[in-house]
Design an enzyme around this catalytic site. Sequence first.
Site, PDB file in Angstrom:
ATOM      1  N   LYS A  59     -41.132 -21.466  -4.329  1.00  0.00           N
ATOM      2  CA  LYS A  59     -39.794 -21.126  -5.006  1.00  0.00           C
ATOM      3  C   LYS A  59     -39.306 -21.954  -6.170  1.00  0.00           C
ATOM      4  O   LYS A  59     -39.547 -23.029  -6.193  1.00  0.00           O
ATOM      5  CB  LYS A  59     -38.704 -21.414  -3.754  1.00  0.00           C
ATOM      6  N   LYS A 109     -40.895 -26.206  -3.776  1.00  0.00           N
ATOM      7  CA  LYS A 109     -39.436 -25.817  -4.210  1.00  0.00           C
ATOM      8  C   LYS A 109     -39.184 -26.604  -5.215  1.00  0.00           C
ATOM      9  O   LYS A 109     -39.034 -27.620  -5.034  1.00  0.00           O
ATOM     10  CB  LYS A 109     -38.471 -25.751  -2.915  1.00  0.00           C
TER      11      LYS A 109
END
Length: 380
Positions: free
Chosen positions: A303, A250
Site C-alpha cells: 500500500k 505500507k
Amino acid sequence: MSFSHLVSDIGFRDHDTSDRSSHLSRPSLRSTTQSYARSYASTAATSVSISGDISSQLHGGYSHPLARAWQAERQLTKSMLIYPLFISDIADEETLIPSLPNQHRRGLNKLVAHLTPLVAKGLRSVILFGVPTAAGIKDALGTAADDPKGPVMRALRLLRRHFPDLFLVADVCLCEYTSHGHCGILREDGSLNNGLSVDRISDVAMAYAEAGAHCVAPSDMNDGRIRAIKLKLIEAGVAHKVVLMSYSAKFSGCLYGPFRDAAGSCPSFGDRKCYQLPPGGRGLARRAISRDIQEGADIIMVKPASSYLDIISDAKEIGENMPVAAYQVSGEFAMIHAGAKAGVFDLKTMAFESTEGILRAGASIVVSYFTPDFLDWLSS
C-alpha cells in the site's frame, strides 16, 4: 508492562494538553476502559505448543472458499476485489465523503440496503473501517476499538447474519479510535510504544475474529504485531479458520488524505513517518515482507498500489507461494476521478489499466474503491 496492566492505570497522559484535565478526570473513563479493553494472557508463546515454526500454520489462509480462490492467479475478476466500507457509529448516517468520489460513511441501519444489490452483482468481500464520532469516545489507548457496541464489532455481527457468504475483512488499527490519531499507544514524549501497541493491536484483532471477521488485517505497521496476533489466534483455537492479512509494505506519503477525511484519523500532532515506510525504501519493504511471512501472515499487502508496482513485484518474488494483495488507496482513486472529470482520460479505461497493471506486477487481490464499478463492468 503489558496493556492488561496498563488499563488499571488510565493516568496515561493524553497529548492534547488543552483537554488533559478533563480527559483524565472523566468519571466513567476507568470503567469504560475496563469494560471495552480486552486482554489475552500473553503475547509470547507461553501457553502455545505447536510443531515447527509459527509460519507452519497454514490452514487459516485457505479455510474459507474465497480465501481458497485467492491462492490461484488469474485475470481481473470480481472475486479478487475487496470493497472498503466506512462504518459510522451513527446508525442512520449516510454521508457523502467530499474528497472521495461516490464513497460514503454509513451507519448500521444503512449497510444492508447498500450492500444487497452489490452482493447480487457478485460482491465477494468487504473490509471494514470504524468511524467513531460520539463525544469523548476517543482516548489515548483507543479503548473503543473493540467495544462490543462499536461500529466494526456490530457491523461484523450484522453482516454475518445478512450475508453469510460475504467474506469479511476487519482492518486492525487504533488511529480511528485514539485521541492523538496515531496507530498505537504513545510514550509520554509522543513516540510510539511498540510493545504496548502490539499487545493492544493483537487484542483488537482477537475481538474482531470472535465477532465474526473471516480475516483480520493489521495496518498499524508496529514491529512484531503479526506474530503476536498469530499466537493469540492459536491460543484461542481459531488460527485454522481466520485469515491473517498483513499490511506488510505500507509507505508514508500524501495519498491517504481522503481516507483520513473519511475515517477521521488524522494525527493531532506529528506524522507517521517513524512507523510507515519511507518512499524509496525498497530494502526496508523487502525486509518487512520477509519478516511478516516468517511471523505467520497468510496474505501480504502492499500500500499504495499503482505507485509501488516494483514493491508488488518484490512481494510476489519473496512470497512466491502466497497471495499478494494491493491497496488502491484513496488518493489514487481520487486522482483517477479528477483526471476523468477534467477530460484527460476515460474513467473506465483508466480504472482498468491501473488495476490490471497492479495484477501484472504480481497482486492477486485488490482493495479498491472502484469495486462497485467493476461489478458492473466485469462479467464474472
